[in-house]
Design a protein around this motif. Structure first.
Motif, PDB file in Angstrom:
ATOM      1  N   HIS A 109       3.328 -11.677   7.714  1.00 14.94           N
ATOM      2  CA  HIS A 109       3.555 -11.558   9.148  1.00 14.94           C
ATOM      3  C   HIS A 109       3.665 -10.087   9.523  1.00 14.94           C
ATOM      4  O   HIS A 109       4.070  -9.261   8.712  1.00 14.94           O
ATOM      5  CB  HIS A 109       4.830 -12.297   9.548  1.00 14.94           C
ATOM      6  N   ALA A 110       3.328  -9.784  10.771  1.00 14.38           N
ATOM      7  CA  ALA A 110       3.444  -8.429  11.296  1.00 14.38           C
ATOM      8  C   ALA A 110       4.038  -8.499  12.692  1.00 14.38           C
ATOM      9  O   ALA A 110       3.944  -9.530  13.365  1.00 14.38           O
ATOM     10  CB  ALA A 110       2.077  -7.768  11.343  1.00 14.38           C
ATOM     11  N   GLY A 111       4.639  -7.399  13.116  1.00 16.08           N
ATOM     12  CA  GLY A 111       5.189  -7.382  14.461  1.00 16.08           C
ATOM     13  C   GLY A 111       5.644  -5.991  14.865  1.00 16.08           C
ATOM     14  O   GLY A 111       5.622  -5.062  14.058  1.00 16.08           O
ATOM     15  N   THR A 112       6.043  -5.872  16.131  1.00 13.93           N
ATOM     16  CA  THR A 112       6.501  -4.587  16.657  1.00 13.93           C
ATOM     17  C   THR A 112       7.803  -4.773  17.419  1.00 13.93           C
ATOM     18  O   THR A 112       8.096  -5.859  17.913  1.00 13.93           O
ATOM     19  CB  THR A 112       5.465  -3.977  17.628  1.00 13.93           C
ATOM     20  N   ALA A 152       6.473  -0.634  14.088  1.00 11.25           N
ATOM     21  CA  ALA A 152       5.642  -1.762  13.688  1.00 11.25           C
ATOM     22  C   ALA A 152       5.932  -2.021  12.211  1.00 11.25           C
ATOM     23  O   ALA A 152       6.200  -1.089  11.443  1.00 11.25           O
ATOM     24  CB  ALA A 152       4.163  -1.450  13.874  1.00 11.25           C
ATOM     25  N   SER A 153       5.913  -3.284  11.825  1.00 12.11           N
ATOM     26  CA  SER A 153       6.183  -3.608  10.428  1.00 12.11           C
ATOM     27  C   SER A 153       5.290  -4.753   9.973  1.00 12.11           C
ATOM     28  O   SER A 153       4.829  -5.560  10.779  1.00 12.11           O
ATOM     29  CB  SER A 153       7.652  -3.987  10.234  1.00 12.11           C
ATOM     30  N   ILE A 154       5.059  -4.792   8.672  1.00 11.37           N
ATOM     31  CA  ILE A 154       4.297  -5.880   8.062  1.00 11.37           C
ATOM     32  C   ILE A 154       4.913  -6.234   6.716  1.00 11.37           C
ATOM     33  O   ILE A 154       5.533  -5.398   6.062  1.00 11.37           O
ATOM     34  CB  ILE A 154       2.813  -5.525   7.842  1.00 11.37           C
ATOM     35  N   VAL A 155       4.749  -7.472   6.340  1.00 13.45           N
ATOM     36  CA  VAL A 155       5.054  -7.931   4.991  1.00 13.45           C
ATOM     37  C   VAL A 155       3.962  -8.941   4.653  1.00 13.45           C
ATOM     38  O   VAL A 155       3.801  -9.940   5.358  1.00 13.45           O
ATOM     39  CB  VAL A 155       6.437  -8.604   4.876  1.00 13.45           C
ATOM     40  N   TYR A 156       3.195  -8.661   3.616  1.00 13.10           N
ATOM     41  CA  TYR A 156       2.143  -9.575   3.173  1.00 13.10           C
ATOM     42  C   TYR A 156       2.238  -9.775   1.668  1.00 13.10           C
ATOM     43  O   TYR A 156       2.524  -8.843   0.925  1.00 13.10           O
ATOM     44  CB  TYR A 156       0.752  -9.057   3.542  1.00 13.10           C
ATOM     45  N   ALA A 190      -2.413  -2.182  15.530  1.00 11.92           N
ATOM     46  CA  ALA A 190      -3.756  -1.930  14.998  1.00 11.92           C
ATOM     47  C   ALA A 190      -3.733  -0.717  14.071  1.00 11.92           C
ATOM     48  O   ALA A 190      -4.422  -0.694  13.048  1.00 11.92           O
ATOM     49  CB  ALA A 190      -4.754  -1.723  16.126  1.00 11.92           C
ATOM     50  N   SER A 191      -2.913   0.283  14.393  1.00 15.84           N
ATOM     51  CA  SER A 191      -2.791   1.456  13.518  1.00 15.84           C
ATOM     52  C   SER A 191      -2.258   1.068  12.152  1.00 15.84           C
ATOM     53  O   SER A 191      -2.694   1.581  11.131  1.00 15.84           O
ATOM     54  CB  SER A 191      -1.851   2.501  14.122  1.00 15.84           C
ATOM     55  N   VAL A 192      -1.303   0.154  12.136  1.00 14.27           N
ATOM     56  CA  VAL A 192      -0.720  -0.282  10.870  1.00 14.27           C
ATOM     57  C   VAL A 192      -1.801  -0.940  10.013  1.00 14.27           C
ATOM     58  O   VAL A 192      -1.936  -0.656   8.834  1.00 14.27           O
ATOM     59  CB  VAL A 192       0.458  -1.250  11.097  1.00 14.27           C
ATOM     60  N   TYR A 193      -2.582  -1.817  10.610  1.00  7.57           N
ATOM     61  CA  TYR A 193      -3.622  -2.515   9.853  1.00  7.57           C
ATOM     62  C   TYR A 193      -4.725  -1.575   9.391  1.00  7.57           C
ATOM     63  O   TYR A 193      -5.071  -1.526   8.225  1.00  7.57           O
ATOM     64  CB  TYR A 193      -4.258  -3.633  10.689  1.00  7.57           C
ATOM     65  N   PHE A 194      -5.293  -0.837  10.344  1.00  9.37           N
ATOM     66  CA  PHE A 194      -6.499  -0.090  10.040  1.00  9.37           C
ATOM     67  C   PHE A 194      -6.253   1.286   9.444  1.00  9.37           C
ATOM     68  O   PHE A 194      -7.078   1.784   8.695  1.00  9.37           O
ATOM     69  CB  PHE A 194      -7.383   0.008  11.289  1.00  9.37           C
ATOM     70  N   LYS A 195      -5.133   1.900   9.733  1.00  9.14           N
ATOM     71  CA  LYS A 195      -4.852   3.236   9.204  1.00  9.14           C
ATOM     72  C   LYS A 195      -3.968   3.205   7.966  1.00  9.14           C
ATOM     73  O   LYS A 195      -3.924   4.171   7.222  1.00  9.14           O
ATOM     74  CB  LYS A 195      -4.197   4.107  10.266  1.00  9.14           C
ATOM     75  N   VAL A 196      -3.240   2.109   7.753  1.00 10.36           N
ATOM     76  CA  VAL A 196      -2.297   2.068   6.639  1.00 10.36           C
ATOM     77  C   VAL A 196      -2.596   0.915   5.678  1.00 10.36           C
ATOM     78  O   VAL A 196      -2.897   1.128   4.514  1.00 10.36           O
ATOM     79  CB  VAL A 196      -0.835   1.992   7.130  1.00 10.36           C
ATOM     80  N   LEU A 197      -2.521  -0.332   6.141  1.00 11.07           N
ATOM     81  CA  LEU A 197      -2.644  -1.487   5.247  1.00 11.07           C
ATOM     82  C   LEU A 197      -3.996  -1.567   4.550  1.00 11.07           C
ATOM     83  O   LEU A 197      -4.057  -1.683   3.326  1.00 11.07           O
ATOM     84  CB  LEU A 197      -2.369  -2.789   5.997  1.00 11.07           C
TER      85      LEU A 197
END
Length: 91
Positions: free
Chosen positions: A40-43, A48-52, A71-78
Motif C-alpha cells: 500500500h502507498a499513501g500521503t 508520502a510512504s509505501i510498503v510493498y 508519483a515521485s515515490v513510484y517513479f523516482k524512488v521505488l
C-alpha cells in the motif's frame, strides 16, 4: 480469515498499462518480468510512504519521503530501487 479477505484481489487495470489489482486496503502490481509486489502507498501532511512485499523474493521494501507527490515515490524512488535489486534478487 481476515488475511484471506485482505488478499482477495480484483482486477483494476492501471491507466499506464501495468497489471494492477486491488484488495481490502492492499494493492498488487505485476511488474515487467512477472515481479509481483503487494502492499500500500499513501500521503499525508507533506509526506508520502509505501510498503510493498515481494512474495517470490521474500523481500519487503518500505520508504517515506518528504513529498506529497506519490508519483515521485513510484517513479523516482521505488522503481529504480527495484531495478537496482533485480540482478541480485529479483530474477
Amino acid at each position: 480469515e481476515t488475511l484471506e479477505e485482505v488478499l482477495r484481489f480484483v482486477d483494476a487495470p492501471d491507466e499506464n498499462g501495468v497489471p494492477y489489482y486491488y484488495g481490502l486496503a492492499m494493492e498488487k502490481y505485476v511488474l515487467p518480468g512477472g515481479i509481483e509486489i503487494i502492499g500500500h502507498a499513501g500521503t499525508t501532511a507533506g509526506f508520502a510512504s509505501i510498503v510493498y512485499y515481494l512474495p517470490a523474493q521474500k523481500m519487503t521494501v518500505s520508504m517515506v519521503i518528504n513529498t506529497q507527490d506519490l508519483a515521485s515515490v513510484y517513479f523516482k524512488v521505488l522503481l529504480p530501487v527495484l531495478e537496482a535489486l533485480k540482478p541480485a534478487n529479483l530474477s
